[in-house]
Structures are given as C-alpha cells and as structure tokens.
Write a protein that holds these residues in place. Sequence first.
Motif, mmCIF file in Angstrom:
data_model
loop_
_atom_site.group_PDB
_atom_site.id
_atom_site.type_symbol
_atom_site.label_atom_id
_atom_site.label_comp_id
_atom_site.label_asym_id
_atom_site.label_seq_id
_atom_site.Cartn_x
_atom_site.Cartn_y
_atom_site.Cartn_z
ATOM 1 N N TRP A 104 -0.506 -10.693 3.277
ATOM 2 C CA TRP A 104 0.582 -10.795 3.624
ATOM 3 C C TRP A 104 0.807 -9.302 4.760
ATOM 4 O O TRP A 104 1.373 -10.373 6.218
ATOM 5 N N PHE A 105 0.774 -8.555 4.919
ATOM 6 C CA PHE A 105 0.860 -7.460 5.545
ATOM 7 C C PHE A 105 -0.785 -7.768 6.802
ATOM 8 O O PHE A 105 -0.355 -7.051 8.657
ATOM 9 N N ASN A 106 -1.533 -8.712 6.728
ATOM 10 C CA ASN A 106 -2.607 -8.886 7.146
ATOM 11 C C ASN A 106 -2.381 -9.893 8.663
ATOM 12 O O ASN A 106 -2.122 -9.899 9.514
ATOM 13 N N GLN A 107 -1.563 -10.804 8.459
ATOM 14 C CA GLN A 107 -0.342 -11.828 8.480
ATOM 15 C C GLN A 107 0.477 -11.749 9.565
ATOM 16 O O GLN A 107 0.317 -12.075 10.898
ATOM 17 N N LEU A 108 0.742 -10.305 9.399
ATOM 18 C CA LEU A 108 1.825 -9.325 10.643
ATOM 19 C C LEU A 108 1.554 -9.146 11.515
ATOM 20 O O LEU A 108 1.615 -8.708 11.941
ATOM 21 N N GLY A 109 -0.095 -8.914 10.973
ATOM 22 C CA GLY A 109 -0.440 -7.997 12.056
ATOM 23 C C GLY A 109 -0.577 -6.103 11.934
ATOM 24 O O GLY A 109 -0.619 -5.699 12.317
ATOM 25 N N LEU A 110 -0.004 -6.186 10.471
ATOM 26 C CA LEU A 110 0.641 -4.456 10.457
ATOM 27 C C LEU A 110 -0.465 -3.748 9.530
ATOM 28 O O LEU A 110 -0.199 -3.181 9.369
ATOM 29 N N ALA A 111 -1.709 -4.637 9.254
ATOM 30 C CA ALA A 111 -2.517 -3.834 8.004
ATOM 31 C C ALA A 111 -3.584 -2.989 8.155
ATOM 32 O O ALA A 111 -3.007 -1.455 7.544
ATOM 33 N N ARG A 112 -4.156 -2.393 9.958
ATOM 34 C CA ARG A 112 -4.090 -1.294 10.556
ATOM 35 C C ARG A 112 -2.752 0.021 10.453
ATOM 36 O O ARG A 112 -3.554 0.883 10.696
ATOM 37 N N GLN A 113 -2.082 -1.040 10.360
ATOM 38 C CA GLN A 113 -0.777 0.659 10.695
ATOM 39 C C GLN A 113 -0.867 1.065 9.215
ATOM 40 O O GLN A 113 0.349 2.114 9.464
ATOM 41 N N LEU A 114 -1.317 0.772 8.523
ATOM 42 C CA LEU A 114 -0.503 1.094 6.980
ATOM 43 C C LEU A 114 -1.754 2.040 7.120
ATOM 44 O O LEU A 114 -2.967 2.169 6.365
ATOM 45 N N SER A 115 -0.909 3.495 6.901
ATOM 46 C CA SER A 115 -1.563 4.408 5.986
ATOM 47 C C SER A 115 -2.110 4.834 4.867
ATOM 48 O O SER A 115 -1.700 3.846 4.019
ATOM 49 N N PRO A 116 -2.815 5.443 4.601
ATOM 50 C CA PRO A 116 -3.352 5.513 2.779
ATOM 51 C C PRO A 116 -1.953 6.069 2.152
ATOM 52 O O PRO A 116 -1.666 4.658 1.183
ATOM 53 N N SER A 117 -1.285 6.714 2.438
ATOM 54 C CA SER A 117 0.323 7.346 1.538
ATOM 55 C C SER A 117 1.442 5.813 1.606
ATOM 56 O O SER A 117 1.536 5.611 1.225
ATOM 57 N N ARG A 118 1.301 5.360 2.871
ATOM 58 C CA ARG A 118 2.248 3.732 3.472
ATOM 59 C C ARG A 118 1.775 2.907 2.578
ATOM 60 O O ARG A 118 2.575 2.227 1.441
ATOM 61 N N SER A 119 0.912 2.868 2.487
ATOM 62 C CA SER A 119 0.234 1.471 1.129
ATOM 63 C C SER A 119 -0.329 2.076 -0.512
ATOM 64 O O SER A 119 0.586 0.579 -0.700
ATOM 65 N N ASN A 120 -0.109 2.536 -0.111
ATOM 66 C CA ASN A 120 -0.461 3.613 -1.939
ATOM 67 C C ASN A 120 1.724 3.472 -2.330
ATOM 68 O O ASN A 120 1.335 3.050 -3.097
ATOM 69 N N GLY A 121 2.229 3.748 -1.757
ATOM 70 C CA GLY A 121 4.436 3.658 -2.220
ATOM 71 C C GLY A 121 4.089 1.974 -1.571
ATOM 72 O O GLY A 121 5.097 1.264 -2.509
ATOM 73 N N LEU A 122 3.481 1.225 -0.748
ATOM 74 C CA LEU A 122 3.825 -0.107 -0.968
ATOM 75 C C LEU A 122 3.281 -0.940 -2.147
ATOM 76 O O LEU A 122 4.037 -1.545 -2.626
ATOM 77 N N ASN A 123 1.785 -0.759 -2.713
ATOM 78 C CA ASN A 123 1.636 -0.792 -3.727
ATOM 79 C C ASN A 123 2.390 -0.349 -4.464
ATOM 80 O O ASN A 123 3.187 -1.718 -5.821
ATOM 81 N N ALA A 124 2.626 0.588 -5.099
ATOM 82 C CA ALA A 124 3.977 1.149 -5.983
ATOM 83 C C ALA A 124 5.318 0.499 -5.720
ATOM 84 O O ALA A 124 5.553 -0.441 -7.241
ATOM 85 N N VAL A 125 6.154 -0.345 -4.643
ATOM 86 C CA VAL A 125 6.829 -0.747 -4.764
ATOM 87 C C VAL A 125 6.653 -2.909 -5.219
ATOM 88 O O VAL A 125 7.020 -3.237 -6.512
ATOM 89 N N LEU A 126 5.444 -3.155 -5.052
ATOM 90 C CA LEU A 126 4.713 -4.081 -5.649
ATOM 91 C C LEU A 126 4.334 -4.557 -7.238
ATOM 92 O O LEU A 126 4.569 -4.860 -7.812
ATOM 93 N N GLN A 127 4.231 -2.864 -7.179
ATOM 94 C CA GLN A 127 3.789 -2.455 -9.224
ATOM 95 C C GLN A 127 5.149 -3.004 -9.702
ATOM 96 O O GLN A 127 4.902 -3.451 -10.828
ATOM 97 N N ARG A 128 5.843 -1.383 -9.271
ATOM 98 C CA ARG A 128 7.573 -2.144 -9.967
ATOM 99 C C ARG A 128 7.761 -3.120 -9.865
ATOM 100 O O ARG A 128 8.240 -3.892 -10.640
ATOM 101 N N MET A 129 7.798 -4.144 -8.750
ATOM 102 C CA MET A 129 7.973 -5.582 -8.667
ATOM 103 C C MET A 129 7.276 -6.555 -10.042
ATOM 104 O O MET A 129 7.842 -7.014 -10.866
ATOM 105 N N ALA A 130 6.031 -6.288 -10.487
ATOM 106 C CA ALA A 130 4.801 -6.596 -11.032
ATOM 107 C C ALA A 130 6.109 -6.471 -12.180
ATOM 108 O O ALA A 130 5.895 -6.918 -13.480
ATOM 109 N N GLN A 131 5.980 -5.181 -12.631
ATOM 110 C CA GLN A 131 6.698 -5.010 -13.893
ATOM 111 C C GLN A 131 7.778 -5.561 -14.570
ATOM 112 O O GLN A 131 7.824 -5.953 -15.601
ATOM 113 N N LEU A 132 8.367 -5.429 -13.474
ATOM 114 C CA LEU A 132 9.707 -6.459 -13.732
ATOM 115 C C LEU A 132 9.340 -7.578 -14.348
ATOM 116 O O LEU A 132 10.406 -8.372 -14.981
#
Length: 136
Positions: A104-132
């Motif tokens: 999804w972020f590749n499609q938006l052209g934003l993947a390269r701008q995701l620093s490791p900490s931002r990427s980890n943060g978004l993955n944490a959000v997605l993991q929380r969604m998956a848990q729910l």
Amino acid sequence: MSLPMHAQDALSSFEQAAGWEQRARLLMQWGERLAPLNDAEKSDANRVHGCESQVWLVAELRDGQWHFKGASDARIIRGLLALLLVRVEGLSNAELLQLDLPAWFNQLGLARQLSPSRSNGLNAVLQRMAQLAAGT
C-alpha cells in the motif's frame, strides 16, 4: 481486493504528486483530516505500543466491517496513520488480516520515506488491528 473509495482518492492524489516535497505536503493534509479523538478515547487501552510517537487507535466492528479512528502527536505519523485508516476502512476480518501494508505504501510512493522507526510504528498499528480482527 478493491480499494475503499477514500483509499482510491488517496492513491490518485499521491500518484499525481511530483516528488517527495509534494507527497510530504499531501501527507500533512491527510493527517489533518483525522477526526480528533476525545480524552476518553486517548486512553492507555487505545494506545498503540511499539511506536516512538504516541499513537492511539479506536476500533469498532459494525455489521462485519471495521471502522477505525486514530490520532498521533507526530505530524508525519498522523498523515501515515490517516492513509492506513482510509485503506482499512470497512474491511472485513479476513480482508484486514490479508492486507499488505508495504505494498500500500509502495503504491502511494511513500515506502522509501518510511524510516525504520516509522515503519515499525505503522506495523505496530497494523498488528493491533490484526489482534482486534482475530478477537484478541
């Protein structure tokens, strides 16, 4: 899997952006679209851990479809969160669990701008969604 309407709008606007500066501006604008959370919603129970910034996620399952609200104290994260939320709006459990966040972020052209900490943060959000979605 077809895109929700607002996700399609986001994709269209980001595809037309010429370069990172325009995308960064768009990112901030999307972040400003997030509906503010009230103090009760900014509870520790709704806080997503694993993010460097403070991020809250409020979820509601209505008629088999997920609806999320979120907030962050960081502007870039708020924008990324807004783009994640438009992508997952109205998805079923199965669709949510199959979502390919990097794609999804590749499609938006934003993947390269995701620093490791931002990427980890978004993955944490997605993991929380998956848990729910998994009912945990």
